[in-house]
Scaffold this motif. Structure first.
Motif, mmCIF file in Angstrom:
data_model
loop_
_atom_site.group_PDB
_atom_site.id
_atom_site.type_symbol
_atom_site.label_atom_id
_atom_site.label_comp_id
_atom_site.label_asym_id
_atom_site.label_seq_id
_atom_site.Cartn_x
_atom_site.Cartn_y
_atom_site.Cartn_z
ATOM 1 N N PRO A 161 47.885 42.508 41.816
ATOM 2 C CA PRO A 161 48.712 42.943 42.954
ATOM 3 C C PRO A 161 48.859 44.466 43.062
ATOM 4 N N GLN A 216 43.749 36.099 47.414
ATOM 5 C CA GLN A 216 44.505 35.891 48.654
ATOM 6 C C GLN A 216 45.320 37.099 49.094
ATOM 7 N N LEU A 217 45.688 37.959 48.148
ATOM 8 C CA LEU A 217 46.406 39.161 48.583
ATOM 9 C C LEU A 217 45.487 40.076 49.387
ATOM 10 N N ARG A 247 45.247 38.572 52.836
ATOM 11 C CA ARG A 247 46.475 38.893 53.583
ATOM 12 C C ARG A 247 46.466 40.340 54.061
ATOM 13 N N GLY A 300 47.285 25.246 42.109
ATOM 14 C CA GLY A 300 47.009 25.111 40.688
ATOM 15 C C GLY A 300 46.081 26.191 40.173
ATOM 16 N N ILE A 301 45.362 25.878 39.104
ATOM 17 C CA ILE A 301 44.637 26.938 38.385
ATOM 18 C C ILE A 301 43.497 27.538 39.190
ATOM 19 N N ARG A 354 53.429 37.827 58.547
ATOM 20 C CA ARG A 354 53.032 37.225 57.275
ATOM 21 C C ARG A 354 52.870 35.715 57.413
ATOM 22 N N THR A 367 53.514 28.051 54.774
ATOM 23 C CA THR A 367 53.022 28.564 53.481
ATOM 24 C C THR A 367 52.567 27.468 52.525
ATOM 25 N N ARG A 412 47.553 46.489 46.331
ATOM 26 C CA ARG A 412 48.511 47.284 47.121
ATOM 27 C C ARG A 412 48.019 48.717 47.272
ATOM 28 N N ASN A 416 42.257 38.695 37.503
ATOM 29 C CA ASN A 416 43.586 39.177 37.886
ATOM 30 C C ASN A 416 43.772 40.647 37.535
ATOM 31 N N ALA A 432 43.538 28.088 42.449
ATOM 32 C CA ALA A 432 44.002 28.675 43.712
ATOM 33 C C ALA A 432 43.334 30.039 43.893
ATOM 34 N N CYS A 433 43.011 30.350 45.132
ATOM 35 C CA CYS A 433 42.301 31.588 45.485
ATOM 36 C C CYS A 433 42.912 32.800 44.788
#
Lengths: 107, 408
Positions: free
Chosen positions: B116, B359-360, B363, B352-353, B280, B344, B120, B111, B355-356
């Protein structure tokens, strides 16, 4: 139906009644509560549905799972001990009266 | 034409219906929808006699299993074989195939490097690449949605964001091996993938070393975390490989499928152009309709239940993500591509834990390619028959001839 209260950073207050089973994020989006962005759609992957939870409610919530825990470090407004991602919070009867303060910025 | 796969209930295992079907049969992989429907109608869980594992095909059950790592662990491997058993032993993926508490620090490291704000920050670069590529193609009017769009675009921007370079042949070979490997050990598709990847194995092993990673990307950040002692030695390389495994084929698939779905449903392209804010949600709808990772596996940690039926401990459980995403119990008119629906809640990214984590990025890539097209393209049409590249777990196109008409 449990009532959820959302407070914005400028003091505006919204109260909504929500069927249990959904998430706090989804409930906020459905009721057009301002300030919940939820860019990733509810996967704890973007940190844009950040809320500060009142102390009493916080104690009733299950602790964050590791994906939420990790993402809470990347919220736009600083993380506090009562920070949660609203997409990970299931609405239950127990949450009746819960207060969620919405941060000024989500990204 | 009716699919050739037929489903036969041959008995029961403590109440769980036993079926004689092979979800990795080539005919099934070509057109899975009708076999999924049969399987969903058999019950909330079934036992596949051919492979001796459970299979979940309905939405609620798949989602619940994804959310419950304590009962449905990934530590037995994301594929059909239990990687902890001597015959199948391979080292576990450093993030996908570990659970908390070990998982938590790894997830935090990931992460951090693709947070994010970091992702961005890539937008300008991703947008410029999409504009340039699409601009050139639009002058031609006819092009292939996979060979000219999804593959070159993803192979340009994604490795750049990690700090690597790779060509199409390498990427396809590694992806084929990776996703075919989730299926049966004796699968023909897997045997072919092994042959094809052989020349690239040395490169693949090099890719996990710090010195091959260019400065400025997420890869370099991982190796810095390792050097500073923030993550264990060896983890950075494993994560770079995880990024390549998880970040290439999946997004190539989603952009290709998206173009296909819009070409096949021209009214949806018109709708998207008139309401760009639907973009989106359109991405989620594409993932729902054509789920890139169609299936993966969990292992039961103890005795448990699904839909009131008992499951035995230490058994593999196959999750049919593609089927869950078309379950009429959850989705109205599930076979209809409808960008205005709220998709969505699809299970394509997991939950859960596990999850991809990327994914941002997925997207962002979809967003940039589609926006570049939306600016000038009045209509997209199929200019020939699309073809899929068959794979045990990955749903992806290999050919998508398109013809575009630009605004006057």
């Amino acid at each position: 139906m449990p009532r959820l209260i959302f407070k914005s950073s400028n003091g505006d207050k919204r109260e909504i009644s929500v069927e249990p089973g959904t998430t706090v994020m989804r409930a906020a989006i459905t009721h057009n509560v301002d300030g919940i962005v939820a860019e990733c759609g509810g996967a704890a992957a973007c940190g844009t549905c950040h809320v500060y939870v009142d102390e009493c409610t916080l104690a009733k919530l299950p602790a964050p799972e590791s994906n939420e825990e990790a993402m809470l470090d990347y919220t736009a407004e600083p993380r506090a001990p009562n920070s949660r991602l609203s997409c990970q919070l299931k609405v239950t009867e127990e949450l009746d009266g819960a207060v969620f303060v919405i941060p000024e910025k989500q990204r | 034409m009716e699919p050739t796969v037929t489903l036969e209930v041959t008995g029961d295992l403590n109440g769980v219906p036993v079926v004689d079907m092979d979800p990795f049969d080539l005919e099934y992989l070509k057109r899975p929808q009708s076999a999924w429907e049969d399987l969903r109608n058999v019950g909330p869980v079934a036992w596949l006699s051919k492979y001796s594992h459970y299979v979940l095909s309905r939405y609620d059950e798949v989602k619940a299993a994804q959310n419950d790592w304590r009962t449905f662990t990934t530590t037995g491997g994301a594929g059909m074989s239990d990687i902890r058993k001597p015959d199948n032993y391979r080292p576990a993926s450093v993030i996908v195939e570990v659970d908390p508490p070990k998982h938590t620090d790894v997830r935090k490291a990931v992460n951090k490097v693709i947070s994010p704000p970091v992702v961005r920050g890539w937008r300008e670069h991703f947008e410029a690449d999409a504009e340039e590529m699409i601009g050139n193609l639009l002058q031609r009017g006819r092009f292939d949605g996979v060979r000219d769009v999804s593959e070159p675009y993803v192979l340009k921007v994604f490795p750049w964001s990690i700090g690597l370079e790779l060509n199409r042949e390498q990427a396809v070979a590694v992806g084929d091996l990776n996703f075919n490997g989730l299926g049966p050990k004796n699968s023909e598709l897997l045997a072919k993938a092994r042959e094809k990847v052989a020349p690239f194995l040395e490169w693949w092993h090099q890719s996990i070393k710090g010195e091959t990673v260019k400065p400025g990307g997420a890869g370099e950040l991982l190796f810095k975390l390792e050097a500073n002692g923030e993550i264990p030695i060896g983890l950075a390389g494993g994560l770079v490989q995880t990024f390549l495994r998880g970040g290439l084929d999946t997004t190539i698939s989603s952009i290709g499928s998206g173009l296909w779905l819009f070409a096949a449903n021209p009214e949806q392209w018109q709708l998207l152009r008139s309401k760009p804010e639907l973009l989106r949600g359109a991405f989620d709808e594409v993932l729902r309709m054509e789920t890139p990772i169609q299936t993966n596996f969990r292992t039961t940690t103890g005795p448990t239940q699904v839909g009131g039926l008992p499951l035995e401990p230490n058994q593999k459980v196959q999750l049919l993500l593609g089927s869950a995403n078309r379950d009429p119990r959850r989705w109205s008119d599930p076979g209809k591509f409808d960008i205005a629906r709220d998709a969505t809640a699809h299970v394509a990214f997991g939950n859960g834990i596990h999850a991809c984590a990327g994914q941002l990025i997925a997207r962002l890539e979809f967003d940039c390619v589609m926006k570049a097209l939306m600016k000038r393209v009045a209509s997209i049409e199929l200019d020939g028959e699309p073809e899929h590249r068959l794979n045990n777990a990955l749903r992806t196109l290999s050919k998508l001839p398109l013809k575009v008409t630009l605004d006057a």
